[in-house]
Every structure is written in C-alpha cells, then in structure tokens.
Design a protein around this motif. Structure first.
Motif, PDB file in Angstrom:
ATOM      1  N   LEU A 150       6.281  42.930  13.296  1.00  0.00           N
ATOM      2  CA  LEU A 150       6.546  42.160  14.510  1.00  0.00           C
ATOM      3  C   LEU A 150       6.104  42.964  15.726  1.00  0.00           C
ATOM      4  O   LEU A 150       6.452  44.136  15.874  1.00  0.00           O
ATOM      5  N   GLN A 176      10.934  30.912  10.489  1.00  0.00           N
ATOM      6  CA  GLN A 176       9.759  30.936  11.339  1.00  0.00           C
ATOM      7  C   GLN A 176       8.605  30.223  10.643  1.00  0.00           C
ATOM      8  O   GLN A 176       8.426  30.337   9.436  1.00  0.00           O
ATOM      9  N   HIS A 177       7.827  29.509  11.437  1.00  0.00           N
ATOM     10  CA  HIS A 177       6.667  28.779  10.942  1.00  0.00           C
ATOM     11  C   HIS A 177       5.431  29.470  11.507  1.00  0.00           C
ATOM     12  O   HIS A 177       5.295  29.599  12.717  1.00  0.00           O
ATOM     13  N   PHE A 178       4.545  29.860  10.599  1.00  0.00           N
ATOM     14  CA  PHE A 178       3.402  30.679  10.991  1.00  0.00           C
ATOM     15  C   PHE A 178       2.134  29.849  11.163  1.00  0.00           C
ATOM     16  O   PHE A 178       1.910  28.861  10.443  1.00  0.00           O
ATOM     17  N   PHE A 218      -0.875  37.139  13.599  1.00  0.00           N
ATOM     18  CA  PHE A 218      -0.217  35.850  13.368  1.00  0.00           C
ATOM     19  C   PHE A 218       0.726  35.532  14.521  1.00  0.00           C
ATOM     20  O   PHE A 218       1.407  36.410  15.065  1.00  0.00           O
ATOM     21  N   TYR A 258       2.858  38.671  15.322  1.00  0.00           N
ATOM     22  CA  TYR A 258       2.851  39.664  14.253  1.00  0.00           C
ATOM     23  C   TYR A 258       1.436  40.198  14.063  1.00  0.00           C
ATOM     24  O   TYR A 258       0.456  39.540  14.386  1.00  0.00           O
ATOM     25  N   PHE A 286       6.811  34.202  18.163  1.00  0.00           N
ATOM     26  CA  PHE A 286       6.657  35.564  17.652  1.00  0.00           C
ATOM     27  C   PHE A 286       5.169  35.894  17.499  1.00  0.00           C
ATOM     28  O   PHE A 286       4.380  35.035  17.114  1.00  0.00           O
ATOM     29  N   TYR A 296       8.605  39.159  20.573  1.00  0.00           N
ATOM     30  CA  TYR A 296       9.007  37.772  20.463  1.00  0.00           C
ATOM     31  C   TYR A 296       9.642  37.276  21.757  1.00  0.00           C
ATOM     32  O   TYR A 296      10.166  38.063  22.556  1.00  0.00           O
ATOM     33  N   TYR A 323      11.615  29.682  20.009  1.00  0.00           N
ATOM     34  CA  TYR A 323      11.260  31.074  19.743  1.00  0.00           C
ATOM     35  C   TYR A 323       9.773  31.147  19.410  1.00  0.00           C
ATOM     36  O   TYR A 323       9.250  30.313  18.662  1.00  0.00           O
TER      37      TYR A 323
END
Lengths: 112, 113
Positions: A45, A101-103, A91, A35, A33, A48, A31
């Motif tokens: 958001l 989720q890892h940003f 982001f 932002y 995303f 994605y 996944y």
C-alpha cells in the motif's frame, strides 16, 4: 457496473520524466487506495484516501511520489522525476466503508 | 518485517480434488482477513473474508478457516476446477486502521485437468 478504471494500462518512459497515473473509482465508494506490486516487495500500500482526504501516506517511498484526489471520481499518482527502480505494476482500488477493496487492472510502468 | 506470510509460492492439484492455501500472520491486532484471486494482467478480485470473531466462513466451493491462537488462516477450494488456476493472496487489516490492508506474497495455484 463499471469497475475501477485505471489509465494508462502500460507506460514506458525514460528516466527523469514525470509520470502520471490515473484512477476512476467505483461510484459511491468513499475509500481509494494506491498499491504497487513488485517481485521483491509484493503488493504494498502506498497511500489511501477517505472522502477525498489522504489518511495514510506512510507507504509512499519518497518525495518523488505524490497523490491527489481532487474529487470523488478521480485520483492521480505522480512520480517526478521517475527512476528505473520505480518500474512496477501500480494498482488503484476503491471500497465502500473500507472493505472489501475492488481493484482496477493496473498500470504496468517501465522506466528505462 | 513481513506481517503476512504465504510460505508456499506455488501449489498444483488435480481437478476435482481439494486445494488448501495457507497464510500466517504475526500481528495479533489483525481482526479482519481476506482472500483475493488474481489472473495475469488483471487486478486482484475479492474472494472471501472472515472476521476474527469467527473461525470459519463458507461461500460455495470456498471456505476460509481462521485459527487465532496459531495466527493462521487457510483457504479451502473444493472441488478444484481448472478455472481456479490463479495467484491467491491473503490480506489482513486492523479494523480501526480504516481500510489499510497488508498482503501476503501470494501462492500460485495450478489446477490440472
């Protein structure tokens, strides 16, 4: 392990110019995303992807914004033409199977 | 329409004491909740999560409580440390909507020595 990598970290450009933000997700994450964070709207958001396919782009503000994911290790967010109200921190995040989720550390965009 | 709300923009606590950060939500379809921590000039970092089938989840100094009937969750940090000073975001999702997260506005925690 390398985290989510975003480039550039800062971008300053003039109104009307095309802006391209880049993101390399964590290897193996399916996944991705995008932002946007502003004082007024907080962290929202935009779009994605799952397995490189866009799933939900309902957060994309208007047709000036587009995002692509040509392969599992790269995504771009483009703004054309850019406007001062697009100034924000953007982001990118990735995740294995949805959560958590890892940003990345974000791109601070200023449109003059 | 703000579906996830953090009504306290800031919180200040003394080192060693408990920090309690609160979050309310309006969408009863949310079934998974997360807390993220954010330092300046960095991206949010995942802290702890809870599924709606539980009412409590603990990880070291961090505990998240979920009250589904009140549509309320809270993050407890005990004991608080100066390194905990950051902005904390709560986020919520509906499991069958993939990874889509709705974030609150954040609470800035300051832990004073």
């Amino acid at each position: 392990d390398a985290g989510v990598i975003q480039s550039p970290r800062h971008e300053v450009t003039e109104m009307g110019q095309e802006v391209t933000l880049r993101c390399k997700p964590i290897s193996g994450h399916d996944y991705l995303f995008w932002y946007r964070q502003t004082m007024m709207r907080g962290l929202e958001l935009l779009i994605y992807f799952n397995n490189n396919v866009p799933i939900d782009d309902s957060g994309m503000p208007e047709d000036r914004f587009s995002a692509k994911m040509p392969n599992a290790s790269f995504s771009t967010l483009k703004i054309q033409p850019s406007e001062p109200r697009d100034s924000a921190v953007y982001f990118c995040a990735s995740s294995p199977g949805g959560q958590p989720q890892h940003f990345g550390d974000g791109t601070r965009l200023s449109i003059l | 329409d703000q579906q996830v709300k953090q009504n306290s923009p800031s919180l200040s606590v003394q080192e060693g004491r408990i920090s309690i950060l609160n979050c309310d939500y309006t969408n009863s379809m949310f079934d998974y909740f997360l807390w993220y921590k954010k330092y300046p000039a960095e991206g949010p970092t995942f802290l702890i999560s809870i599924s709606s089938i539980k009412d409590k989840n603990e990880d070291g100094r961090f505990t998240v409580f979920l009250n589904k009937s009140a549509k309320h969750l809270s993050l407890h940090i005990v004991p608080s440390q100066p390194g905990d000073s950051a902005v904390y975001f709560c986020a919520a999702s509906v499991y069958n909507q993939g990874g889509k997260l709705i974030f609150g506005q954040g609470t800035e925690l300051s832990v004073k020595p």
